[in-house]
Design an enzyme around this catalytic site. Structure first.
Site, PDB file in Angstrom:
ATOM      1  N   TYR A 123       0.817  -1.214   0.000  1.00 30.74           N
ATOM      2  CA  TYR A 123       0.000   0.000   0.000  1.00 30.74           C
ATOM      3  C   TYR A 123       0.851   1.265   0.000  1.00 30.74           C
ATOM      4  O   TYR A 123       0.323   2.365   0.083  1.00 30.74           O
ATOM      5  CB  TYR A 123      -0.946   0.002   1.206  1.00 30.74           C
ATOM      6  CG  TYR A 123      -2.060  -1.014   1.090  1.00 30.74           C
ATOM      7  CD1 TYR A 123      -1.864  -2.217   0.437  1.00 30.74           C
ATOM      8  CD2 TYR A 123      -3.300  -0.780   1.637  1.00 30.74           C
ATOM      9  CE1 TYR A 123      -2.860  -3.160   0.333  1.00 30.74           C
ATOM     10  CE2 TYR A 123      -4.319  -1.721   1.536  1.00 30.74           C
ATOM     11  CZ  TYR A 123      -4.084  -2.901   0.886  1.00 30.74           C
ATOM     12  OH  TYR A 123      -5.089  -3.823   0.786  1.00 30.74           O
ATOM     13  N   LYS A 170       3.740 -14.414   5.162  1.00 27.83           N
ATOM     14  CA  LYS A 170       3.941 -15.408   4.106  1.00 27.83           C
ATOM     15  C   LYS A 170       5.464 -15.484   3.925  1.00 27.83           C
ATOM     16  O   LYS A 170       6.004 -15.360   2.819  1.00 27.83           O
ATOM     17  CB  LYS A 170       3.215 -14.941   2.835  1.00 27.83           C
ATOM     18  CG  LYS A 170       3.114 -15.958   1.749  1.00 27.83           C
ATOM     19  CD  LYS A 170       2.096 -17.051   2.023  1.00 27.83           C
ATOM     20  CE  LYS A 170       2.226 -18.123   0.958  1.00 27.83           C
ATOM     21  NZ  LYS A 170       1.591 -19.386   1.296  1.00 27.83           N
ATOM     22  N   ASP A 203      -2.203 -18.060   4.612  1.00 24.46           N
ATOM     23  CA  ASP A 203      -3.151 -18.977   3.960  1.00 24.46           C
ATOM     24  C   ASP A 203      -3.721 -19.964   4.976  1.00 24.46           C
ATOM     25  O   ASP A 203      -4.933 -20.220   5.013  1.00 24.46           O
ATOM     26  CB  ASP A 203      -2.508 -19.694   2.755  1.00 24.46           C
ATOM     27  CG  ASP A 203      -1.061 -20.085   2.991  1.00 24.46           C
ATOM     28  OD1 ASP A 203      -0.507 -19.758   4.053  1.00 24.46           O
ATOM     29  OD2 ASP A 203      -0.470 -20.738   2.101  1.00 24.46           O
ATOM     30  N   ASP A 227      -5.663  -6.136   5.745  1.00 28.47           N
ATOM     31  CA  ASP A 227      -6.852  -5.613   5.079  1.00 28.47           C
ATOM     32  C   ASP A 227      -7.802  -6.766   4.713  1.00 28.47           C
ATOM     33  O   ASP A 227      -8.999  -6.742   4.997  1.00 28.47           O
ATOM     34  CB  ASP A 227      -6.404  -4.871   3.803  1.00 28.47           C
ATOM     35  CG  ASP A 227      -7.517  -4.045   3.199  1.00 28.47           C
ATOM     36  OD1 ASP A 227      -8.601  -3.970   3.799  1.00 28.47           O
ATOM     37  OD2 ASP A 227      -7.289  -3.458   2.121  1.00 28.47           O
TER      38      ASP A 227
END
Ligand code: NAI
Length: 331
Positions: A123, A170, A203, A227
């Site tokens: 972002y 991740k 995930d 988000d």
């Protein structure tokens, strides 16, 4: 009397802002609202969707309540929300997620908090077309912002009687960027031996959240995962219409719902003002008006529990005005 900036947004923003001002007023708390417009229409008239006057108002008042603002997808100006968070260094985005009595969901005993880093990651807005067929977005993760958000999450846990902080990443794939985020979380965790520290891949987290959300306590995430995951958690306990949020920095705080401007139901007197109202409740607690915050939250919870007068997103057929009147009756 408190003076508070109110960005009344666009789409359903003005409708739900009006409802929230009415409820706070009916609760007996007088607030001097410094109403500021922002967004697409403002951009046409004033050349920027977030004119300086909005930032100056928040800088003066320190606190703002913000209704959603539409962001054009794939073109046009940069999100007002992203700009605001960046300009005011609102580095922590807090999204509590808890079951509501009377709102049927497949899950019970959900009580978790998403702490999302708000200033960097994908972002940061560093994007370009490399050539006609290739686009590039750069993911920025810094030690400063990662340590600061981890510290916020642990302090939040201590101050609110929470037991565990779980860092989400991740880092198996993005070894440098998410790897640095995890390294910072681990370092801060050492300072808080009474709070349990865990790590999970994003995930796997998504799968577990839709199976056993009650297992989670405080989650700390970089911006993009935060988000997405916070919309998921909003869905676990009654949907976007009930999901509150806060953006907190060292000097300023902006309270806003998780949902967007819902252009599909704009101007139809259908919008649920609860998420903005709950964000206002958090704001009132933050400025030391806990008594009013509790009074308003109780009136909303009673309205939800009774289930007689609910907006369409909650399975009812009441209008925004009728739902607002019912909350005022329950104050
Ligand atoms: P959205 O949250 O506006 O709407 C998603 C769905 O939920 C729609 O069907 C909408 O009708 C419903 N919904 C949302 N809030 C509701 C409420 N209070 N009461 C009843 N139903 C409600 O998400 P969408 O459609 O992806 O985004 C619309 C615009 O909002 C976009 O321009 C987006 O950029 C902007 N946005 C702004 C945010 C902010 O200002 N903080 C946050 C998220 C999106």
């Amino acid at each position: 009397m408190h003076t508070i900036t109110l960005i009344n947004g666009d789409g359903i923003g003005p409708e739900i802002s009006k409802a929230v001002m009415e409820i706070i007023d009916a609760a007996g708390l007088k607030i001097d609202w410094d109403i500021q417009t922002a967004g697409a229409e403002v951009a046409e008239k004033e050349g920027s969707p977030l004119p300086d006057r909005v930032l100056e108002s928040i800088k003066k008042n320190k606190i703002a309540l913000k209704a959603p603002v539409t962001t054009p997808i794939g073109k046009g100006f940069r999100s007002v929300n992203v700009q605001l968070r960046k300009e005011l260094e609102l580095y922590a985005n807090l999204r509590p997620c808890k079951n509501f009595d009377g709102i049927e969901t497949p899950f019970k005993n959900v009580d978790l908090i998403v702490v999302r880093e708000n200033t960097e990651d994908l972002y940061a807005g560093i994007e370009r077309m490399v050539d006609d067929d290739t686009a590039e977005s750069i993911k920025i993760i810094t030690r400063k912002a990662s340590e600061r958000i981890a510290e916020f999450a642990f302090r939040y846990a201590v101050n609110n009687g929470r037991k565990e902080v779980c860092a989400v990443s991740k880092a198996n794939i993005m070894k440098f960027s998410d790897g640095l985020f995890l390294e910072c979380c681990r370092k801060i965790a050492e300072k808080y031996p009474d709070i349990q520290y865990k790590e999970i891949l994003v995930d796997n987290l998504c799968m577990q959240l839709v199976q056993h959300p009650e297992k989670f306590d405080v989650l700390v995430l970089p911006n993009l995962y935060g988000d997405i995951v916070s919309d998921l958690t909003a869905g676990l306990t009654g949907g976007l219409g009930l999901a509150r949020g806060a953006n907190i920095g060292t000097d300023y705080a902006v309270f806003e719902p998780v949902h967007g401007s819902a252009p599909d139901i704009k101007g139809q007197n259908k919008a649920n003002p609860s998420a903005l109202l709950l964000s206002a409740v958090e704001m009132l607690k933050y400025i030391g008006e806990k008594e009013y915050a509790d009074k308003i939250e109780k009136a909303l919870l009673k309205t939800l529990k009774e289930g007689k007068v609910l907006t369409a997103d909650l399975g009812g057929n009441a209008s925004t005005d009728e739902f607002t009147a019912e909350i005022i009756k329950n104050l």
